[in-house]
Design an enzyme around this catalytic site. Structure first.
Site, PDB file in Angstrom:
ATOM      1  CB  CYS A  84      -0.961  -0.004   1.175  1.00 47.32           C
ATOM      2  SG  CYS A  84      -2.198  -1.281   0.982  1.00 47.32           S
ATOM      3  CB  CYS A 123      -0.108   0.674   7.762  1.00 42.89           C
ATOM      4  SG  CYS A 123      -1.821   0.828   7.225  1.00 42.89           S
ATOM      5  CG  HIS A 168      -6.243   2.059   0.084  1.00 38.95           C
ATOM      6  ND1 HIS A 168      -5.087   2.642  -0.394  1.00 38.95           N
ATOM      7  CD2 HIS A 168      -5.838   0.910   0.719  1.00 38.95           C
ATOM      8  CE1 HIS A 168      -4.053   1.889  -0.068  1.00 38.95           C
ATOM      9  NE2 HIS A 168      -4.485   0.834   0.602  1.00 38.95           N
TER      10      HIS A 168
HETATM   11  C1  LIG Z   1     -14.957  -4.018   4.385  1.00 37.71           C
HETATM   12  C2  LIG Z   1     -15.386  -4.597   3.049  1.00 37.71           C
HETATM   13  C3  LIG Z   1     -15.338  -6.137   3.111  1.00 37.71           C
HETATM   14  C4  LIG Z   1     -16.814  -4.123   2.808  1.00 37.71           C
HETATM   15  O1  LIG Z   1     -17.208  -4.548   1.546  1.00 37.71           O
HETATM   16  P1  LIG Z   1     -18.722  -4.517   1.087  1.00 37.71           P
HETATM   17  O2  LIG Z   1     -19.528  -5.408   1.938  1.00 37.71           O
HETATM   18  O3  LIG Z   1     -18.716  -4.717  -0.381  1.00 37.71           O
HETATM   19  O4  LIG Z   1     -19.105  -3.017   1.421  1.00 37.71           O
HETATM   20  P2  LIG Z   1     -20.363  -2.205   0.975  1.00 37.71           P
HETATM   21  O5  LIG Z   1     -19.893  -0.931   0.435  1.00 37.71           O
HETATM   22  O6  LIG Z   1     -21.277  -3.016   0.131  1.00 37.71           O
HETATM   23  O7  LIG Z   1     -21.027  -1.863   2.341  1.00 37.71           O
HETATM   24  C5  LIG Z   1     -21.807  -2.795   3.062  1.00 37.71           C
HETATM   25  C6  LIG Z   1     -23.010  -2.053   3.589  1.00 37.71           C
HETATM   26  O8  LIG Z   1     -22.560  -1.035   4.460  1.00 37.71           O
HETATM   27  C7  LIG Z   1     -23.120   0.205   4.085  1.00 37.71           C
HETATM   28  N1  LIG Z   1     -22.150   1.261   4.380  1.00 37.71           N
HETATM   29  C8  LIG Z   1     -20.838   1.279   4.042  1.00 37.71           C
HETATM   30  N2  LIG Z   1     -20.302   2.400   4.486  1.00 37.71           N
HETATM   31  C9  LIG Z   1     -21.244   3.103   5.109  1.00 37.71           C
HETATM   32  C10 LIG Z   1     -21.264   4.361   5.760  1.00 37.71           C
HETATM   33  N3  LIG Z   1     -20.176   5.106   5.864  1.00 37.71           N
HETATM   34  N4  LIG Z   1     -22.428   4.774   6.287  1.00 37.71           N
HETATM   35  C11 LIG Z   1     -23.529   4.017   6.187  1.00 37.71           C
HETATM   36  N5  LIG Z   1     -23.580   2.839   5.569  1.00 37.71           N
HETATM   37  C12 LIG Z   1     -22.441   2.389   5.037  1.00 37.71           C
HETATM   38  C13 LIG Z   1     -23.370   0.062   2.613  1.00 37.71           C
HETATM   39  O9  LIG Z   1     -24.381   0.942   2.160  1.00 37.71           O
HETATM   40  C14 LIG Z   1     -23.820  -1.363   2.501  1.00 37.71           C
HETATM   41  O10 LIG Z   1     -25.163  -1.437   2.860  1.00 37.71           O
HETATM   42  P3  LIG Z   1     -26.179  -2.406   2.070  1.00 37.71           P
HETATM   43  O11 LIG Z   1     -25.634  -3.790   2.320  1.00 37.71           O
HETATM   44  O12 LIG Z   1     -27.461  -2.119   2.709  1.00 37.71           O
HETATM   45  O13 LIG Z   1     -26.058  -2.009   0.645  1.00 37.71           O
HETATM   46  C15 LIG Z   1     -14.456  -4.120   1.895  1.00 37.71           C
HETATM   47  O14 LIG Z   1     -14.612  -2.743   1.696  1.00 37.71           O
HETATM   48  C16 LIG Z   1     -13.017  -4.413   2.202  1.00 37.71           C
HETATM   49  O15 LIG Z   1     -12.566  -5.558   2.030  1.00 37.71           O
HETATM   50  N6  LIG Z   1     -12.272  -3.409   2.680  1.00 37.71           N
HETATM   51  C17 LIG Z   1     -10.924  -3.572   3.152  1.00 37.71           C
HETATM   52  C18 LIG Z   1      -9.983  -3.526   2.021  1.00 37.71           C
HETATM   53  C19 LIG Z   1      -8.619  -3.844   2.500  1.00 37.71           C
HETATM   54  O16 LIG Z   1      -8.353  -4.825   3.161  1.00 37.71           O
HETATM   55  N7  LIG Z   1      -7.715  -2.991   2.120  1.00 37.71           N
HETATM   56  C20 LIG Z   1      -6.360  -3.145   2.455  1.00 37.71           C
HETATM   57  C21 LIG Z   1      -6.091  -2.248   3.570  1.00 37.71           C
HETATM   58  S1  LIG Z   1      -4.541  -1.470   3.353  1.00 37.71           S
END
Ligand SMILES: CC(C)(COP(=O)(O)OP(=O)(O)OC[C@H]1O[C@@H](n2cnc3c(N)ncnc32)[C@H](O)[C@@H]1OP(=O)(O)O)[C@@H](O)C(=O)NCCC(=O)NCCS
Length: 444
Positions: free
Chosen positions: A104, A428, A398
């Site tokens: 990253c 990180c 990101h």
């Molecule tokens: C966390 C993670 C698994 C979530 O993925 P996802 O389930 O596809 O996320 P979504 O955007 O569909 O959000 C899930 C739900 O939360 C809701 N939501 C997300 N952010 C929100 C916010 N800020 N406020 C309100 N609701 C929110 C979405 O609307 C969605 O609701 P729904 O199911 O009713 O549509 C994914 O983003 C991920 O893997 N992130 C980490 C990435 C990572 O590891 N990066 C490396 C780090 S360096």
């Protein structure tokens, strides 16, 4: 572990011969994966941003000595993104380029490599950046399927081919998506961040509050036009009728209550990390132009600011995977000859709110300083009013390879607005890596 004390530290008097200026920076909008950028590869996104950056800079293309670019999730069909970007832009085909990676922190790595080349006098103008298309992540064949395909290509007769096919089970045919898993621990980034939240006592409420504030700050930055000059518009293929202008993950309307309702993702039962307090999977690209201060002057350019120092560090991935910034930042500050309190702003990559809050806790902890860094004093507390003042990776998104370059541009432009002297950036990264950069504002 070797950290902090074992790094050679340089005060200002040892700074290299050429001061390294950042003269321009630009990024695409950062869009959620699977959306409007789904037909663009990382190379496509990288070429778009580099072409636009160079055109906007007005710098004649013959002035550049090189390009350094990275993407974190490799694209098997175009493994050398640096060179591919050059070949798809208006830059001369004779411009050397290479690809770099530090997970990253990849475009921090690209920028510091460029800075080193300039400081040494091996180059005077270098483009550095990175891109990611998580929409275009490679999907692998399972091991048995891959082996069967090789065997099939060797099978001479139809019955031999049939025998090979008969060895395959249904599950072998299922494609394997890339996992954001740490190979040595088997834990995903999210699971590792969840482990940190527990070990450091970071509550769900604190994570949601942090994410909420970051969304509000990013929304405000867009609203007040602060991002308009650092984000380009992209015509969306295949029809090019639609134009992506802004990041599309920011939720100005998010409330603490809505965040509090979201289900935990990485430990569905007892976890505290949710989609709302994590950075999302994102597509995008970002790039910088770095130059020796003399060359920038000679071309009549006004630098955005300067790379003053940097440091990389690592911790055991089985310990606290995303705590790298707390190891790298003290070294970068020592090398800059500055203290945390000298920083006008701090930009910390937000992989997860739990990770940022863990890093902040380690920055301020005497125990961490003594036990992990072998230092008598902690770095100190970061004034929340100076941290990620225009939002971070949770609302902005990101695209792994692009985040570092995004942060450098964002920090330098904010320093200019504040007439500030110094900024600290931290990222990180997978493998327990941490990166830290100290930037000087144009007025420093
Ligand atoms: C966390 C993670 C698994 C979530 O993925 P996802 O389930 O596809 O996320 P979504 O955007 O569909 O959000 C899930 C739900 O939360 C809701 N939501 C997300 N952010 C929100 C916010 N800020 N406020 C309100 N609701 C929110 C979405 O609307 C969605 O609701 P729904 O199911 O009713 O549509 C994914 O983003 C991920 O893997 N992130 C980490 C990435 C990572 O590891 N990066 C490396 C780090 S360096």
């Amino acid at each position: 572990m070797s950290h902090g004390n074992h790094h050679p530290t340089h005060g200002a008097e040892h700074r290299a011969a050429h001061r390294v200026a950042v003269v321009a920076g630009l990024r695409t909008p950062f869009l959620r994966s699977g959306g409007d950028f789904k037909d663009l590869s990382a190379v496509d996104l990288g070429a778009l941003v580099v072409n636009e950056l160079v055109a906007r800079s007005g710098i004649p293309v013959k002035e550049f000595d090189g390009l350094i670019f990275g993407q974190v999730i490799p694209a098997p069909l175009s493994s050398l993104i640096g060179r591919e970007v050059v070949l798809r832009t208006e830059l001369p085909r004779t411009l050397p380029a290479h690809t770099t990676s530090r997970a990253c922190a990849t475009s921090i790595q690209a920028a510091t490599e460029a800075a080193d080349q300039i400081a040494l006098g091996h180059a005077s103008a270098v483009i550095a950046g990175g891109a990611e298309s998580l929409s275009d992540a490679p999907i692998f064949a399972s091991r048995p399927l891959a082996q069967a395909l090789v065997a099939l290509s060797r099978a001479r007769s139809l019955p031999d081919k049939a025998k090979v096919i008969a060895t395959l089970k249904l599950k072998d045919i299922t494609p394997v998506p890339p996992a954001l898993k740490e190979p040595t621990t088997g834990l995903t980034m999210g699971e590792s961040a969840q482990k940190m939240a527990w070990e450091n006592g970071i509550s769900r409420a604190a994570q949601d509050e942090f994410a909420w504030q970051s969304h509000l700050k990013a929304a405000e930055a867009w609203k007040s036009g602060r991002f308009s000059d650092e984000v380009m518009a992209v015509e969306v293929p295949p029809r090019f009728a639609k134009i992506a202008r802004e990041d599309n993950n920011i939720r100005a309307e998010t409330t603490l209550d809505a965040l509090g309702q979201l289900k935990p993702v990485f430990d569905k039962r007892y976890g505290t990390i949710t989609a709302g307090n994590s950075s999302p999977l994102t597509d995008g690209a970002a790039a910088l132009i770095l130059m020796s201060e003399e060359k920038a002057r000679a071309l009549g350019l006004t630098p955005l600011g300067y790379i003053r120092s940097y440091a990389y560090a690592a911790t055991d991935p089985g310990d606290q995977l995303l705590q790298g910034p707390a190891y790298a930042a003290p070294v970068a500050l020592d090398r800059a000859g500055l203290k945390l309190g000298d920083m006008d702003i701090v930009e910390m990559h937000e992989a997860f709110a739990a990770q940022v809050l863990s890093n902040l806790q380690a920055f301020a902890s005497r125990k961490f300083a003594e036990e992990k860094l072998g230092r008598a004093h902690p770095l100190g507390e970061i004034d929340p009013a100076r941290l990620n003042v225009n939002g971070g990776s949770i609302p902005l998104g990101h695209p792994f390879g692009a985040t570092g370059a995004r942060m450098i541009t964002q920090a330098l432009r904010e320093l200019r607005r504040r007439k500030g002297a110094h900024a600290l950036l931290t990222v990180c990264a997978a493998g327990g890596l941490g990166a830290a950069v100290v930037l000087d504002g144009a007025e420093a």
